[in-house]
Structures are given as structure tokens and as C-alpha cells.
Design a protein around this motif. Structure first.
Motif, PDB file in Angstrom:
ATOM      1  N   ALA A 105       0.651  -1.300  -0.194  1.00  0.00           N
ATOM      2  CA  ALA A 105       0.031   0.013   0.072  1.00  0.00           C
ATOM      3  C   ALA A 105       0.883   1.196   0.101  1.00  0.00           C
ATOM      4  O   ALA A 105       1.507   1.634   1.048  1.00  0.00           O
ATOM      5  N   THR A 106       1.026   2.087  -1.365  1.00  0.00           N
ATOM      6  CA  THR A 106       2.001   2.899  -1.175  1.00  0.00           C
ATOM      7  C   THR A 106       1.365   4.309  -0.711  1.00  0.00           C
ATOM      8  O   THR A 106       2.132   5.125  -0.504  1.00  0.00           O
ATOM      9  N   ASP A 107       0.101   4.276  -0.360  1.00  0.00           N
ATOM     10  CA  ASP A 107      -0.682   5.470  -0.082  1.00  0.00           C
ATOM     11  C   ASP A 107      -0.616   5.777   1.422  1.00  0.00           C
ATOM     12  O   ASP A 107      -0.919   4.392   2.055  1.00  0.00           O
ATOM     13  N   SER A 108      -0.249   6.571   1.957  1.00  0.00           N
ATOM     14  CA  SER A 108      -0.081   6.577   3.534  1.00  0.00           C
ATOM     15  C   SER A 108      -1.609   6.622   4.135  1.00  0.00           C
ATOM     16  O   SER A 108      -1.727   6.348   5.442  1.00  0.00           O
ATOM     17  N   VAL A 109      -2.650   7.165   3.251  1.00  0.00           N
ATOM     18  CA  VAL A 109      -3.808   7.648   3.987  1.00  0.00           C
ATOM     19  C   VAL A 109      -4.644   6.244   4.035  1.00  0.00           C
ATOM     20  O   VAL A 109      -4.594   5.730   2.940  1.00  0.00           O
ATOM     21  N   ALA A 110      -5.071   5.768   5.034  1.00  0.00           N
ATOM     22  CA  ALA A 110      -5.908   4.509   5.377  1.00  0.00           C
ATOM     23  C   ALA A 110      -7.425   4.673   5.104  1.00  0.00           C
ATOM     24  O   ALA A 110      -8.068   3.937   4.810  1.00  0.00           O
ATOM     25  N   LEU A 111      -7.707   5.956   5.531  1.00  0.00           N
ATOM     26  CA  LEU A 111      -9.289   6.344   5.683  1.00  0.00           C
ATOM     27  C   LEU A 111      -9.156   7.818   5.794  1.00  0.00           C
ATOM     28  O   LEU A 111      -8.557   8.396   6.494  1.00  0.00           O
ATOM     29  N   THR A 112     -10.302   8.377   5.191  1.00  0.00           N
ATOM     30  CA  THR A 112     -10.724   9.627   4.883  1.00  0.00           C
ATOM     31  C   THR A 112     -12.236   9.784   5.618  1.00  0.00           C
ATOM     32  O   THR A 112     -13.167   9.118   4.999  1.00  0.00           O
ATOM     33  N   ALA A 113     -12.598  10.479   6.634  1.00  0.00           N
ATOM     34  CA  ALA A 113     -13.819  10.816   7.056  1.00  0.00           C
ATOM     35  C   ALA A 113     -14.000  12.249   7.185  1.00  0.00           C
ATOM     36  O   ALA A 113     -13.485  13.159   7.367  1.00  0.00           O
ATOM     37  N   ASN A 114     -15.340  12.430   6.880  1.00  0.00           N
ATOM     38  CA  ASN A 114     -16.256  13.963   7.079  1.00  0.00           C
ATOM     39  C   ASN A 114     -17.152  13.808   7.919  1.00  0.00           C
ATOM     40  O   ASN A 114     -18.252  12.921   7.511  1.00  0.00           O
ATOM     41  N   PHE A 115     -17.060  14.670   8.912  1.00  0.00           N
ATOM     42  CA  PHE A 115     -18.132  14.834   9.881  1.00  0.00           C
ATOM     43  C   PHE A 115     -18.809  16.107   9.827  1.00  0.00           C
ATOM     44  O   PHE A 115     -18.128  17.134   9.655  1.00  0.00           O
ATOM     45  N   ILE A 116     -20.195  16.008   9.991  1.00  0.00           N
ATOM     46  CA  ILE A 116     -20.889  17.712   9.882  1.00  0.00           C
ATOM     47  C   ILE A 116     -21.539  17.798  11.077  1.00  0.00           C
ATOM     48  O   ILE A 116     -22.073  16.916  11.737  1.00  0.00           O
ATOM     49  N   PHE A 117     -21.096  18.765  11.865  1.00  0.00           N
ATOM     50  CA  PHE A 117     -21.572  19.074  13.088  1.00  0.00           C
ATOM     51  C   PHE A 117     -22.500  20.292  12.892  1.00  0.00           C
ATOM     52  O   PHE A 117     -22.428  21.343  11.819  1.00  0.00           O
ATOM     53  N   VAL A 118     -23.555  20.673  13.783  1.00  0.00           N
ATOM     54  CA  VAL A 118     -24.308  21.719  13.611  1.00  0.00           C
ATOM     55  C   VAL A 118     -24.415  22.507  15.124  1.00  0.00           C
ATOM     56  O   VAL A 118     -24.198  21.789  16.068  1.00  0.00           O
ATOM     57  N   ALA A 119     -24.481  23.873  15.009  1.00  0.00           N
ATOM     58  CA  ALA A 119     -24.460  24.579  16.523  1.00  0.00           C
ATOM     59  C   ALA A 119     -25.720  24.967  16.651  1.00  0.00           C
ATOM     60  O   ALA A 119     -26.527  25.344  15.937  1.00  0.00           O
ATOM     61  N   ARG A 120     -26.059  24.838  18.090  1.00  0.00           N
ATOM     62  CA  ARG A 120     -27.011  25.309  18.667  1.00  0.00           C
ATOM     63  C   ARG A 120     -26.823  26.150  19.795  1.00  0.00           C
ATOM     64  O   ARG A 120     -25.775  26.087  20.468  1.00  0.00           O
ATOM     65  N   ASP A 121     -27.820  27.243  20.142  1.00  0.00           N
ATOM     66  CA  ASP A 121     -27.633  28.199  21.351  1.00  0.00           C
ATOM     67  C   ASP A 121     -28.025  27.225  22.745  1.00  0.00           C
ATOM     68  O   ASP A 121     -28.870  26.519  22.724  1.00  0.00           O
ATOM     69  N   TYR A 122     -27.161  27.197  23.462  1.00  0.00           N
ATOM     70  CA  TYR A 122     -27.083  26.457  24.789  1.00  0.00           C
ATOM     71  C   TYR A 122     -28.354  26.811  25.440  1.00  0.00           C
ATOM     72  O   TYR A 122     -29.066  25.865  26.111  1.00  0.00           O
ATOM     73  N   LYS A 123     -28.760  28.070  25.254  1.00  0.00           N
ATOM     74  CA  LYS A 123     -29.994  28.714  26.088  1.00  0.00           C
ATOM     75  C   LYS A 123     -31.305  28.293  25.465  1.00  0.00           C
ATOM     76  O   LYS A 123     -32.335  27.950  25.783  1.00  0.00           O
ATOM     77  N   THR A 124     -31.426  28.658  24.230  1.00  0.00           N
ATOM     78  CA  THR A 124     -32.622  28.780  23.208  1.00  0.00           C
ATOM     79  C   THR A 124     -32.635  27.417  22.586  1.00  0.00           C
ATOM     80  O   THR A 124     -34.064  26.977  22.064  1.00  0.00           O
ATOM     81  N   GLY A 125     -31.533  26.611  22.152  1.00  0.00           N
ATOM     82  CA  GLY A 125     -31.718  25.321  21.479  1.00  0.00           C
ATOM     83  C   GLY A 125     -31.888  25.737  19.996  1.00  0.00           C
ATOM     84  O   GLY A 125     -32.028  24.716  19.229  1.00  0.00           O
ATOM     85  N   LYS A 126     -31.896  26.990  19.607  1.00  0.00           N
ATOM     86  CA  LYS A 126     -32.047  27.267  18.053  1.00  0.00           C
ATOM     87  C   LYS A 126     -30.761  27.311  17.335  1.00  0.00           C
ATOM     88  O   LYS A 126     -29.648  27.444  18.141  1.00  0.00           O
ATOM     89  N   ALA A 127     -30.785  27.088  15.924  1.00  0.00           N
ATOM     90  CA  ALA A 127     -29.632  27.192  15.247  1.00  0.00           C
ATOM     91  C   ALA A 127     -28.688  28.424  15.765  1.00  0.00           C
ATOM     92  O   ALA A 127     -29.152  29.733  15.804  1.00  0.00           O
ATOM     93  N   ALA A 128     -27.277  28.480  15.710  1.00  0.00           N
ATOM     94  CA  ALA A 128     -26.673  29.478  16.144  1.00  0.00           C
ATOM     95  C   ALA A 128     -25.568  29.889  15.282  1.00  0.00           C
ATOM     96  O   ALA A 128     -24.975  28.732  14.696  1.00  0.00           O
TER      97      ALA A 128
END
Length: 431
Positions: free
Chosen positions: A189-212
Motif C-alpha cells: 500500500a503505497t498511499d499513507s492515507v488509510a481512511l478519510t472521514a467527513n463529519f458534519i456538526f451543527v451549532a445550537r444556542d445553549y439557552k434557546t436550543g435554536k441554530a446559532a
């Protein structure tokens, strides 16, 4: 005369194997402010503990967020390098660490690696969203989904391993983090990358719970610009898929749908005449359940997304094993959806099935497994889907060599709902 009563034995003391992540820090005198019950689940891997220790100044605010504090008023602009983090597993020299990650084939346990990837991605998202102002209210960040991650080569547990990650794209309240799992190249295996992952996070306001809104991102290098463009394209694709979820099937999909359903009806109505190389989807399933414990919670007090992926992977692996009759080999996570939060105390049920197979190449058959997690509340007679996981496996070469001609069967639906699930997943995987 010898007494028949046995001498009383001394009790064997049991000690915690964990140490406080704040032990030895300059904030040791503040330990009374950080009671044990507020730590996120301590069962987590060495990676989780190391991340906690490294970013303790940020995480402490998340343990007890100041809800009365004002929200961040001015968004910062950061480069990807500001959020970049690298973790290294010293497998070649740390024998204890190696044993913690070893699977039966002397490779890294994929389920544990999924936990670590989620933990690192979460830490990077927190780092990007931090405004370094202790007087503002921090954001509540949750995993929304995981895009396809493909295993490009086996990951040995005897060789040092790195995971490098950074924010590659941001929307108004969403963040994409790309993680690369690397191991030194070999002759096979000449490529050093064994695995690539893409994570999607969403932000919420701690107090209101709405998108921030989250801090902006400005790519600085040519590679960062390319990664940003690729992430933007994935975001547009996700939006198109969301809009088309309820669309009518086109002609090609209708033909596929009808053909699958016709085979399934033979199984249901004339089982003696059914194709022996096929099997009904409902006959491929496995299930397990658990009560979610405090030790499995994350920094926000909800059940750690990496724990859910780990449990789903173990069930998917077992499903592929019992379906194929041969030891499976993991190839990729096709997609993961985090639809609803899972709380401590929830009764969680994982249900799996072999959704469909691809056997055009008999030496490299593909088994696509679906795992659906349900939060079940018997007292309310309710059950809601919290997560959907999709995995792809093949069979290990050594198992294939010893299978005595056993073939991988085709999966067929018994109902229209099952046929829709199969066709939709086939189309999604082909994108």
C-alpha cells in the motif's frame, strides 16, 4: 481437632484506574468545582481522555455553561490551521495501547476507531467555535451526519498511526471537519492515507436550543481552497438529496422496484418455487438493545455519538457474518444520520439487516448493511428513530478460500416499504 470453619478472608480493595484530567495542572486547587459526576463518560478511549486533558480550558466551560451570559456577538474569521489537530497512536512501542485496539486479525478495531474519530471531530468543532471570551455563552455542538468513509487499506495495530483533522468548510450554523487516518506506506500500500472521514456538526444556542451562527472560515493554502470547494459541493449534494427524498421514482427506479418486489412475492406466495440463491430481507436481521448509562455521555450530557457508531458497527459486522457464513471484512461507512439526540436512561434498540448485495465480482462480493437505532419509551408506547447507519463489507480472502463454494445470496423485499428502502439506498450509494 481442626476447625471446619474457614478463616475469614481480607477484603480486596478496588481502585479506580482513571486519574483526573486536571491532576497535576495549575488548576488542581479548583477540583472541588469539577465533581466526578460532571465528567463525560470515563469509559472512553485513551484518545478521548487525551483530548479532554489537552483542551480542558475550553471543556470546563461546557460542563457548566453560563446560560445567563450573553451570546457571542462578533463572529471571528479563522483559517483551517487554527483548528487543526493531530493525534498519534504509538502502537509500535506502547504494548498496552496496542492491546486496547487489537482485533482478532492483528488490525485496529474499527468500532473503537469510529469512537475516536467522532471525539476528535467534536473537539475540532469546539476549538473552531471558541471565541476565547470567558464572559460569553458557549455553543452547543452536535454531530448531524457522517459522510462516506472508505477504508483504503488494512490498518495494522503494530505500526504507529496518526489522525489529522481540521475544519474544511462552514455554513451559517454547520461545520464540516475532515479527518485523515494515516499509517506509513508499505510495499502493498503505497498511499499513507488509510481512511478519510467527513463529519458534519451543527451549532445550537445553549439557552434557546435554536441554530446559532458559527465563526467564519477562510482557506489560506491551495489545498485548503480545494478542500473547501469539495465540501461546498458535498453540501449542495446533501441539500438536493434532502429535497428529493419524497420524489416519485423515475422509470428506471420503477423497473428496479417492481423486479425486486416480484421476486419477494414469490417467496411470500410460492416459497417452494423461490430462488434458493435469494433471501427475504426480513430474514437477515439481528437486534440488540441497551439502557444508556451515564458513563456513555458526552461533554453535553447526551449519549456520545462515537459510542452509538461503535455499537452499530459491531451489530453490522455480526449481521454480515451471519448472512454470509464467512468472516466479513469492513470496507466503508456509507452514511450515518444523527436524527434525534439520545439521552442517559433511554432504552435504545438497534435493528439491522442485510439491505442488498453486489456479487458481480464473485471474488469480491459486497454486503450492504443497514442499522437503525430506535429510542423506545414503553411508558408512552412510543418508538422514534434516532440514527441510521449504513456499512459495506466484503468477505476476508482467507474465509473465501475455505468457503466450499458457498455463495452470497441476493436480498429481496417482502413489502413495498422494503423495496423502497433498497432502491433509495442503491441510488444514494451510486452518487
Amino acid at each position: 481437632m481442626e476447625s471446619n470453619s474457614s478463616p475469614s478472608s481480607s477484603p480486596i480493595p478496588i481502585f479506580s484506574t482513571f486519574t483526573s484530567p486536571f491532576e497535576g495542572s495549575s488548576e488542581k486547587s479548583d477540583l472541588t468545582k469539577k465533581p466526578l459526576s460532571l465528567w463525560p463518560g470515563m469509559y472512553h478511549s485513551p484518545v478521548t481522555l487525551a483530548l479532554w486533558e489537552t483542551r480542558s480550558n475550553i471543556f470546563e466551560r461546557l460542563l457548566d455553561p453560563p446560560l445567563d451570559a450573553p451570546p457571542q456577538t462578533e463572529l471571528l474569521t479563522k483559517t483551517p490551521s487554527r483548528s487543526r489537530m493531530t493525534i498519534m497512536y504509538n502502537f509500535s512501542t506502547d504494548h498496552i495501547l496496542r492491546e486496547q485496539y487489537r482485533d482478532p486479525w492483528n488490525e485496529v478495531r474499527i468500532g473503537k476507531l469510529l469512537e475516536d474519530l467522532d471525539a476528535l471531530a467534536g473537539t475540532i468543532s469546539v476549538k473552531h467555535c471558541s471565541d476565547d471570551d470567558s464572559t460569553t455563552r458557549p455553543l452547543y455542538l452536535v454531530t448531524a451526519s457522517v459522510d462516506k468513509m472508505v477504508l483504503k487499506k488494512p490498518i495494522s495495530v503494530d505500526v504507529d498511526l496518526n489522525i489529522v483533522g481540521a475544519v474544511t468548510w462552514v455554513g451559517r450554523s454547520s461545520i464540516e471537519i475532515q479527518l485523515d487516518v494515516t499509517q506509513p506506506a508499505t510495499a502493498d500500500a503505497t498511499d499513507s492515507v488509510a481512511l478519510t472521514a467527513n463529519f458534519i456538526f451543527v451549532a445550537r444556542d445553549y439557552k434557546t436550543g435554536k441554530a446559532a451562527p458559527v465563526n467564519r472560515l477562510i482557506p489560506a493554502t491551495e489545498r485548503e481552497k480545494l478542500l473547501y470547494e469539495a465540501a461546498e459541493a458535498r453540501n449542495q449534494l446533501r441539500k438536493r438529496k434532502f429535497k428529493n427524498e419524497k420524489k416519485e421514482l423515475d422509470n428506471g427506479e420503477v423497473n428496479k422496484f417492481e423486479a425486486l418486489l416480484a421476486e419477494g412475492r414469490i417467496f411470500c406466495d410460492m416459497p417452494a418455487l423461490a430462488d434458493r440463491d435469494s433471501i427475504l430481507l426480513r430474514d437477515t436481521g439481528l437486534e440488540n438493545s441497551l439502557i444508556c448509562q451515564p458513563q456513555q455521555r458526552n461533554i453535553h450530557g447526551r449519549i456520545f455519538g462515537g459510542f452509538l457508531m461503535h455499537r452499530a458497527f459491531e451489530l453490522a459486522f455480526s449481521t454480515a457474518y451471519t448472512f454470509a457464513g464467512m468472516m466479513p471484512s469492513f470496507l466503508e461507512v456509507d452514511h450515518v444520520d444523527f436524527l434525534r439526540p439520545v439521552d442517559v436512561g433511554n432504552f435504545l434498540r438497534f435493528k439491522s439487516c442485510a439491505l442488498y448485495t453486489e456479487c458481480e465480482n464473485p471474488d469480491h462480493p459486497l454486503i450492504h448493511v443497514e442499522v437503525v437505532a430506535h429510542v423506545t419509551r414503553p411508558e408512552f408506547r412510543s418508538s422514534e428513530v434516532s440514527n441510521r447507519f449504513y456499512f459495506t463489507f466484503t468477505v476476508r480472502p482467507e474465509a473465501k478460500a475455505m468457503n466450499n463454494g458457498r455463495r452470497i445470496r441476493k436480498v429481496v423485499p417482502a413489502t413495498e416499504e422494503e423495496a423502497h428502502r433498497i432502491v433509495e439506498r442503491m441510488d444514494a450509494d451510486s452518487l
